[in-house]
Motif scaffolding. Structure first.
Motif, mmCIF file in Angstrom:
data_model
loop_
_atom_site.group_PDB
_atom_site.id
_atom_site.type_symbol
_atom_site.label_atom_id
_atom_site.label_comp_id
_atom_site.label_asym_id
_atom_site.label_seq_id
_atom_site.Cartn_x
_atom_site.Cartn_y
_atom_site.Cartn_z
ATOM 1 N N ALA A 43 108.143 82.651 92.203
ATOM 2 C CA ALA A 43 106.715 82.405 91.970
ATOM 3 C C ALA A 43 106.371 82.724 90.518
ATOM 4 O O ALA A 43 106.871 83.690 89.944
ATOM 5 C CB ALA A 43 105.869 83.261 92.900
ATOM 6 N N TYR A 44 105.534 81.894 89.934
ATOM 7 C CA TYR A 44 105.120 82.144 88.564
ATOM 8 C C TYR A 44 103.793 81.446 88.282
ATOM 9 O O TYR A 44 103.357 80.562 89.015
ATOM 10 C CB TYR A 44 106.179 81.670 87.560
ATOM 11 C CG TYR A 44 106.234 80.172 87.404
ATOM 12 C CD1 TYR A 44 105.536 79.537 86.370
ATOM 13 C CD2 TYR A 44 106.946 79.378 88.288
ATOM 14 C CE1 TYR A 44 105.565 78.155 86.238
ATOM 15 C CE2 TYR A 44 106.984 78.014 88.149
ATOM 16 C CZ TYR A 44 106.292 77.400 87.132
ATOM 17 O OH TYR A 44 106.316 76.038 87.003
ATOM 18 N N GLY A 45 103.186 81.840 87.215
ATOM 19 C CA GLY A 45 102.009 81.187 86.668
ATOM 20 C C GLY A 45 102.112 81.271 85.161
ATOM 21 O O GLY A 45 102.743 82.186 84.627
ATOM 22 N N ALA A 79 110.014 82.363 78.521
ATOM 23 C CA ALA A 79 110.800 81.608 79.490
ATOM 24 C C ALA A 79 111.071 82.477 80.705
ATOM 25 O O ALA A 79 111.158 83.703 80.606
ATOM 26 C CB ALA A 79 112.113 81.150 78.866
ATOM 27 N N PHE A 80 111.219 81.816 81.861
ATOM 28 C CA PHE A 80 111.447 82.481 83.133
ATOM 29 C C PHE A 80 112.618 81.793 83.819
ATOM 30 O O PHE A 80 112.613 80.577 83.998
ATOM 31 C CB PHE A 80 110.177 82.385 83.974
ATOM 32 C CG PHE A 80 110.289 82.895 85.373
ATOM 33 C CD1 PHE A 80 110.864 84.118 85.653
ATOM 34 C CD2 PHE A 80 109.773 82.159 86.426
ATOM 35 C CE1 PHE A 80 110.941 84.596 86.958
ATOM 36 C CE2 PHE A 80 109.842 82.624 87.726
ATOM 37 C CZ PHE A 80 110.428 83.836 87.999
ATOM 38 N N SER A 81 113.636 82.572 84.170
ATOM 39 C CA SER A 81 114.849 82.049 84.788
ATOM 40 C C SER A 81 115.014 82.632 86.179
ATOM 41 O O SER A 81 114.707 83.802 86.410
ATOM 42 C CB SER A 81 116.056 82.427 83.919
ATOM 43 O OG SER A 81 117.249 81.968 84.496
ATOM 44 N N ILE A 120 116.452 77.804 84.184
ATOM 45 C CA ILE A 120 115.095 78.016 83.687
ATOM 46 C C ILE A 120 114.118 77.392 84.681
ATOM 47 O O ILE A 120 114.217 76.213 84.999
ATOM 48 C CB ILE A 120 114.914 77.408 82.280
ATOM 49 C CG1 ILE A 120 115.826 78.088 81.279
ATOM 50 C CG2 ILE A 120 113.451 77.486 81.843
ATOM 51 C CD1 ILE A 120 115.562 79.572 81.067
ATOM 52 N N ARG A 121 113.209 78.195 85.172
ATOM 53 C CA ARG A 121 112.183 77.720 86.113
ATOM 54 C C ARG A 121 110.943 77.256 85.360
ATOM 55 O O ARG A 121 110.293 76.304 85.758
ATOM 56 C CB ARG A 121 111.831 78.856 87.079
ATOM 57 C CG ARG A 121 110.687 78.580 88.004
ATOM 58 C CD ARG A 121 111.197 78.355 89.402
ATOM 59 N NE ARG A 121 110.128 78.485 90.380
ATOM 60 C CZ ARG A 121 109.517 77.443 90.906
ATOM 61 N NH1 ARG A 121 109.868 76.231 90.579
ATOM 62 N NH2 ARG A 121 108.546 77.612 91.783
#
Length: 129
Positions: A43-45, A79-81, A120-121
């Protein structure tokens, strides 16, 4: 020899040009706050190019489901992985001056915490990143 009228026009042109350049720089710099909200199971924003850091954090949290923590960025990239073998397992994130370094570091962080297939999401850069 330059007449007084021509010299005044040149001076006014230089002044107007300087004001326009200065104003555009202030507008760009004032919209240089961003945030990532990172939660469980991928989950991310994300929010970028906000005028204030608090507004960016609120916008990112609004997009993220569940309990999410925030990471802020100012004139940089984030960045989000996530480990695709186990999306609820290892993940990594990074905030760096350039997108390439933030992508690499987020992936490294995911593997460092036990990820097997880290990808990478999400990523974002603000006005200066």
């Amino acid at each position: 020899m330059v007449s007084t009228a021509v010299a005044r026009r040149r001076a006014l042109f230089v002044l107007a040009f300087t004001l326009v350049v200065g104003a555009s720089r202030l507008i760009t710099e004032s919209r240089a706050a961003g945030a990532f909200a990172i939660g469980k199971c991928g989950a991310y924003g994300q929010a970028y190019d906000y005028a204030a850091e608090s507004a960016a954090v609120a916008a990112a949290l609004k997009q993220c489901n569940g309990e999410c923590k925030t990471v802020t960025m100012k004139r940089s990239c984030a960045a989000f992985s996530v480990d695709m073998a186990n999306p609820c397992g290892a993940h990594g994130y990074a905030v760096k001056p350039h997108i390439s370094s933030s992508l690499n570091e987020a992936t490294r962080e995911c593997y460092k915490f036990g990820g097997k297939e880290c990808v990478i999401r999400a990523w974002a850069c603000d006005a200066k990143g």
